[in-house]
Design a protein around this motif. Structure first.
Motif, short mmCIF file in Angstrom:
data_model
loop_
_atom_site.label_atom_id
_atom_site.label_comp_id
_atom_site.label_asym_id
_atom_site.label_seq_id
_atom_site.Cartn_x
_atom_site.Cartn_y
_atom_site.Cartn_z
N LEU A 234 0.86 -1.15 0.18
CA LEU A 234 -0.15 -0.05 0.09
C LEU A 234 0.88 1.15 -0.15
O LEU A 234 2.10 1.15 0.22
CB LEU A 234 -0.84 -0.02 1.13
CG LEU A 234 -1.95 -1.30 1.52
CD1 LEU A 234 -2.56 -0.99 2.54
CD2 LEU A 234 -2.41 -1.69 0.31
N ASN B 262 0.77 4.99 1.58
CA ASN B 262 0.23 5.99 2.53
C ASN B 262 0.37 7.59 2.03
O ASN B 262 1.45 7.78 1.93
CB ASN B 262 0.81 5.96 3.89
CG ASN B 262 0.08 6.64 5.01
OD1 ASN B 262 -0.67 7.77 4.72
ND2 ASN B 262 0.19 6.13 6.21
N THR C 136 2.06 -1.38 4.19
CA THR C 136 2.46 -0.31 3.49
C THR C 136 4.04 -0.22 2.84
O THR C 136 4.86 -0.55 3.76
CB THR C 136 2.41 1.07 4.43
OG1 THR C 136 0.84 0.87 4.62
CG2 THR C 136 2.71 2.22 3.78
N TRP D 60 -5.38 0.00 6.55
CA TRP D 60 -6.38 -0.93 6.24
C TRP D 60 -7.62 -0.21 7.14
O TRP D 60 -8.76 -0.25 6.86
CB TRP D 60 -6.31 -2.32 6.76
CG TRP D 60 -5.32 -3.23 5.83
CD1 TRP D 60 -3.99 -3.70 6.14
CD2 TRP D 60 -5.50 -3.10 4.58
NE1 TRP D 60 -3.51 -4.31 5.14
CE2 TRP D 60 -4.26 -4.08 3.88
CE3 TRP D 60 -6.46 -2.89 3.56
CZ2 TRP D 60 -4.34 -4.75 2.65
CZ3 TRP D 60 -6.45 -3.39 2.19
CH2 TRP D 60 -5.42 -4.02 1.75
N LEU E 160 -9.61 0.21 -3.13
CA LEU E 160 -8.45 -0.34 -3.44
C LEU E 160 -7.40 0.56 -4.14
O LEU E 160 -6.42 0.60 -4.17
CB LEU E 160 -8.59 -1.74 -3.97
CG LEU E 160 -7.60 -2.69 -4.17
CD1 LEU E 160 -6.97 -2.94 -2.69
CD2 LEU E 160 -8.14 -4.12 -4.48
N LEU F 193 -5.55 3.02 -2.21
CA LEU F 193 -4.73 2.41 -1.37
C LEU F 193 -3.40 2.19 -2.22
O LEU F 193 -2.32 2.01 -1.59
CB LEU F 193 -5.01 1.32 -0.49
CG LEU F 193 -6.13 1.50 0.12
CD1 LEU F 193 -6.71 0.10 0.80
CD2 LEU F 193 -5.49 2.18 1.63
N THR F 194 -3.55 2.11 -3.57
CA THR F 194 -2.29 1.67 -4.38
C THR F 194 -2.11 2.48 -5.72
O THR F 194 -1.09 3.33 -5.38
CB THR F 194 -2.76 0.05 -4.93
OG1 THR F 194 -4.02 0.30 -5.52
CG2 THR F 194 -2.79 -0.94 -3.79
N GLY G 120 2.58 0.14 -6.24
CA GLY G 120 1.05 0.00 -6.38
C GLY G 120 0.46 -0.95 -7.25
O GLY G 120 -0.60 -1.00 -7.70
#
Length: 375
Positions: free
Chosen positions: A57, A59, A111, A317, A336, A339-340, A353
């Motif tokens: 992931l 951040n 992450t 998460w 999703l 996050l990526t 990612g």
């Protein structure tokens, strides 16, 4: 590595059943159906069983130098109360052991990269990220009204960057940083090929400040961050950022909780990425961004934990869980991507990612309670 399923996040790729990865550290050498990837492979295979793998992931917004303030924030009482506490509490930055523990927590929850906003401890954050094998971007935050201030990176921060951790500058916010400084900071980011990050539309008081010049937040800033004689532009923070030329595909607009009619269209047309920090917003007491409306308008989303001065942990998460609690109707795919691939694209990193040969972001296991929503 073998698992029941993998979501590569590569455009056009279908989910992989009975998937396998070949890795060297965090770098992915191959990914695909296990029958192909493992044919002729003679190294050790870690079979994770009935789990779903996703890319490591990203951040998109953190303040790791504030990690020593974990658990100390006052109860949610609005932005002014929290900011007043933070001004007094943040005189020091996290010592090395606390910073290392925070970065280990980041890595341990899946992450692979962080976009961090730093004041005085940018070099220490960059070194901590590198020591943990993480990638990312450390942004020196620019505040104040002195238009001629140098935007050069501190030598310590420039020297600390490397191994996939870059460094740049960023703006703090429209109300705290002179317009000319914000424009110069964005120009520096363009020169560095990095995104330009800005706290934007975080709370209702910010909206009131820019539209009317009144309210508790305006009174708090008077004589401190606002210059004498400052007049409100009479438009929303998002509209003001657009008028100042600060919005574009390279912009990371953080928070975007308090929006006026027309702001969604401005954000979409500007092609900004909106970074949502739902647990931080709730912890401070400013509400939660309208993620479904942003996604429906075509605004790319990212997720950030913000700092431990306004959050309980650095687990992305848990941001996804908070987002679904606030917005059960939000499409799982949008979360999703947030996050990526979306923050990875903003960083200009096609090696983050996604699960693809050449990626250096490694993998994460999709938590079972989120699998139905995200897989």
């Amino acid at each position: 590595m073998r698992a029941a399923r993998a979501l590569t996040m590569v455009p056009g790729d279908a989910p992989l059943d009975d998937a396998a990865l070949i890795l060297a550290g965090r770098r992915i050498l191959d990914v695909g159906p296990a029958r192909r990837v493992l044919a002729g492979f003679h190294g050790p295979v870690d079979d994770l069983g009935d789990v779903v793998l996703v890319p490591g992931l990203v951040n998109a917004h953190a303040h790791l130098e504030l990690s020593h303030l974990r658990g100390q924030a006052p109860p949610p009482a609005g932005f002014c109360a929290w900011a007043g506490w933070l001004f007094a509490a943040a005189r020091d930055t996290a010592p090395p052991d606390v910073l290392a523990a925070a970065v280990a927590e980041v890595a341990g929850t899946g992450t692979a990269a962080v976009i961090d906003v730093a004041g005085r401890a940018g070099a220490a954050v960059a070194r901590a990220l590198r020591a943990a094998g993480l990638s990312g971007l450390v942004c020196r935050e620019i505040l104040g009204r002195r238009a001629g201030v140098s935007l050069d990176l501190p030598p310590q921060l420039a020297d600390a960057a490397g191994d996939g951790v870059a460094a740049t500058v960023c703006g703090h916010a429209l109300y705290s940083t002179a317009p000319e400084l914000l424009r110069r900071a964005r120009a520096v980011c363009r020169e560095h090929g990095t995104p330009f990050s800005l706290h934007l539309a975080e709370h209702a008081g910010e909206m009131e400040l820019f539209t009317t010049g009144r309210g508790e937040f305006a009174a708090m800033l008077a004589g401190r961050l606002l210059p004498k004689g400052w007049q409100p532009p009479g438009r929303s923070p998002v509209a003001e950022a657009a008028a100042q030329g600060l919005l574009g595909p390279d912009t990371l607009a953080v928070h975007v909780v308090s929006l006026a009619p027309g702001d969604l269209d401005i954000l979409a047309r500007s092609e900004v990425t909106a970074c949502l920090c739902p647990r931080s917003n709730v912890r401070i007491g400013v509400g939660v961004a309208d993620a479904p409306a942003l996604a429906a308008a075509g605004v790319r989303l990212a997720l950030g934990t913000d700092s431990l001065a306004s959050n309980d942990d650095l687990n992305l998460w848990n941001e996804a869980r908070a987002l679904f609690t606030a917005h059960p109707e939000l499409p799982g795919r949008a979360v999703l991507e947030a996050l990526t691939v979306n923050p990875a694209r903003l960083l200009g990193r096609d090696d983050l990612g996604r699960l693809a040969p050449g990626s250096v972001g490694g993998w994460a296991v999709l938590p079972a309670d989120l699998a139905q929503r995200l897989a």
